[in-house]
Design a protein around this motif. Sequence first.
Motif, PDB file in Angstrom:
ATOM      1  N   GLU A 361      46.760  20.991  52.224  1.00 22.21           N
ATOM      2  CA  GLU A 361      46.371  22.361  51.874  1.00 22.21           C
ATOM      3  C   GLU A 361      46.651  23.320  53.033  1.00 22.21           C
ATOM      4  N   LEU A 362      46.435  22.840  54.245  1.00 26.89           N
ATOM      5  CA  LEU A 362      46.751  23.662  55.415  1.00 26.89           C
ATOM      6  C   LEU A 362      48.256  23.895  55.521  1.00 26.89           C
ATOM      7  N   PHE A 363      49.029  22.844  55.263  1.00 26.47           N
ATOM      8  CA  PHE A 363      50.481  22.952  55.391  1.00 26.47           C
ATOM      9  C   PHE A 363      51.060  23.962  54.394  1.00 26.47           C
ATOM     10  N   VAL A 364      50.510  24.013  53.200  1.00 22.48           N
ATOM     11  CA  VAL A 364      51.023  24.927  52.178  1.00 22.48           C
ATOM     12  C   VAL A 364      50.885  26.380  52.613  1.00 22.48           C
ATOM     13  N   THR A 365      49.881  26.677  53.431  1.00 21.90           N
ATOM     14  CA  THR A 365      49.703  28.071  53.867  1.00 21.90           C
ATOM     15  C   THR A 365      50.871  28.568  54.703  1.00 21.90           C
ATOM     16  N   ASN A 366      51.688  27.652  55.225  1.00 23.87           N
ATOM     17  CA  ASN A 366      52.861  28.073  55.994  1.00 23.87           C
ATOM     18  C   ASN A 366      53.874  28.818  55.134  1.00 23.87           C
ATOM     19  N   ALA A 367      53.799  28.617  53.807  1.00 23.69           N
ATOM     20  CA  ALA A 367      54.735  29.299  52.906  1.00 23.69           C
ATOM     21  C   ALA A 367      54.519  30.805  52.895  1.00 23.69           C
ATOM     22  N   GLN A 368      53.422  31.264  53.476  1.00 24.04           N
ATOM     23  CA  GLN A 368      53.170  32.705  53.556  1.00 24.04           C
ATOM     24  C   GLN A 368      54.110  33.389  54.545  1.00 24.04           C
ATOM     25  N   ASN A 369      54.757  32.585  55.382  1.00 19.64           N
ATOM     26  CA  ASN A 369      55.698  33.143  56.358  1.00 19.64           C
ATOM     27  C   ASN A 369      57.022  32.382  56.243  1.00 19.64           C
ATOM     28  N   VAL A 370      57.781  32.692  55.199  1.00 16.47           N
ATOM     29  CA  VAL A 370      59.041  31.988  54.933  1.00 16.47           C
ATOM     30  C   VAL A 370      60.040  32.152  56.074  1.00 16.47           C
ATOM     31  N   PRO A 371      60.202  33.347  56.667  1.00 12.87           N
ATOM     32  CA  PRO A 371      61.174  33.472  57.762  1.00 12.87           C
ATOM     33  C   PRO A 371      60.898  32.511  58.922  1.00 12.87           C
ATOM     34  N   GLU A 372      59.617  32.402  59.340  1.00 14.66           N
ATOM     35  CA  GLU A 372      59.306  31.492  60.438  1.00 14.66           C
ATOM     36  C   GLU A 372      59.506  30.046  60.019  1.00 14.66           C
ATOM     37  N   LEU A 373      59.105  29.688  58.798  1.00 14.27           N
ATOM     38  CA  LEU A 373      59.276  28.320  58.322  1.00 14.27           C
ATOM     39  C   LEU A 373      60.756  27.964  58.243  1.00 14.27           C
ATOM     40  N   ALA A 374      61.584  28.881  57.770  1.00 13.11           N
ATOM     41  CA  ALA A 374      63.029  28.629  57.695  1.00 13.11           C
ATOM     42  C   ALA A 374      63.623  28.435  59.087  1.00 13.11           C
ATOM     43  N   ARG A 375      63.168  29.264  60.021  1.00 12.23           N
ATOM     44  CA  ARG A 375      63.674  29.133  61.393  1.00 12.23           C
ATOM     45  C   ARG A 375      63.304  27.785  61.987  1.00 12.23           C
ATOM     46  N   ARG A 376      62.074  27.358  61.781  1.00  3.82           N
ATOM     47  CA  ARG A 376      61.634  26.082  62.338  1.00  3.82           C
ATOM     48  C   ARG A 376      62.339  24.901  61.678  1.00  3.82           C
ATOM     49  N   LEU A 377      62.620  25.028  60.383  1.00  3.93           N
ATOM     50  CA  LEU A 377      63.329  23.950  59.679  1.00  3.93           C
ATOM     51  C   LEU A 377      64.835  24.016  59.906  1.00  3.93           C
ATOM     52  N   ASN A 378      65.290  25.148  60.474  1.00  6.31           N
ATOM     53  CA  ASN A 378      66.714  25.380  60.712  1.00  6.31           C
ATOM     54  C   ASN A 378      67.515  25.356  59.410  1.00  6.31           C
TER      55      ASN A 378
END
Length: 439
Positions: A361-378
Amino acid sequence: MTRRAEEDQVWKDLLEKVKGSGPRPTIVEGVEVDLAQPCTVLGGRNGAGKSRVLRSLASTMGEEALYLDLHHLCEQALIVLRSREDFSDMINEVDPVGPNEQRKEDTERVVARNYDAIRWFSFEVEPNDGKVAERFRWGGSTSLIPYFEVEHKGTTFSSRDMGLGEFSIHFLFWVLEQYRDVKGLTLLLDEPDAYLPPLGSSGLLVRLLQLCLSRDWSLVLSTHSTEMIERALEREAFVLLRVDESGAIEATRSKDDPGAADTLMSPAPIRNILFVEDESAWMLCTVLMEAGDRRLPPVSSVIWGKGAGYMVTLQEHFPRSPASMFSYSYVFDGDQRQHVKKSKTARWPALFLPTSQDPDELFVTNAQNVPELARRLNVPEHELSLFLDGKQGLDPHDWVNDLGVKYGRQKVLRVLAEMWVANHSAEAESWYADLTNAL
């Protein structure tokens, strides 16, 4: 006071003494050494340039520094001592030059022997080699050779009979007494622990720091001792040296890179065992420990199973032994706070991951910031956005699983955990405080 507590106090006193003083950077061989720091420990593989840096510092600083390559000096002194048979007769004609009570205690603590008596002598004997003789002048006009006689458990023996480790420590503190009235000196030591076992090297460092503190000296030393390196890492006082392909020396400071010494250290033994519910909890727990203190994960093993059930059973039936080689903890998901009872006194402690939600449930909250998540996932932001749009409304566990299938499970779990911890520092710090209390 324990050895570790004594060492902590010495570091604290040293840091208090230099507080407020500005840096004094000196660059030698392309390496910057801040001489305002009370202690700098140089490490690296053989041939990394440690001795070169120390010799260059000695040349640059002149009389402001004392450079001792102890193993070489010991060898030269022993050549002289073993070339003559009259030293034992000469001591009847002169008075001992020490040690005083403090240097006696220093020597005994490092050598790990309680002597019945110690007598240090200084003889005006000049080595045949002129260059060697110059090294033994100790700031004066005459060469001085040390001679030691000790009594231990009813036996009397001298420098000539000592092992190299024992002799080197007597020699080191004898040399330092030649400079006892000099203030503000920078002591440069090249592998002073070369002949010592690990415990001896740790004891040597704290004794040297105490001496430097009392005389307003600073200390720069090189070492291969993992104990000394560990202590320096804790105080951000370690510098890793290596030679690049061109022969230039490269320096990495632990202050800038906490992993600077990783290639020099032996794997640490496991001391802590933490049980968690599943793989997501395993990753979150690992990342939280890394954020709290990166030295903790290497000495900790995190074990994950299938849910909280097996942990509750362990909690109820696994006794806490005061003589255990390991420290155990049960790290339940946050949503178990209302369901899991506090461990009894005779059981290992239970604690909870941050918040009242489970890790997915905590991990899903990362979807609120797609640009940062995309950058971290490359991965391309547009691609990730389209993928996540199709996952809206999924159970958090399935959401994490599907993202892992798309981009690699281990990579995704680490990115999700690191991103959440980075954006929730207060919760992470609070959890780490709970963990350290439990351990």
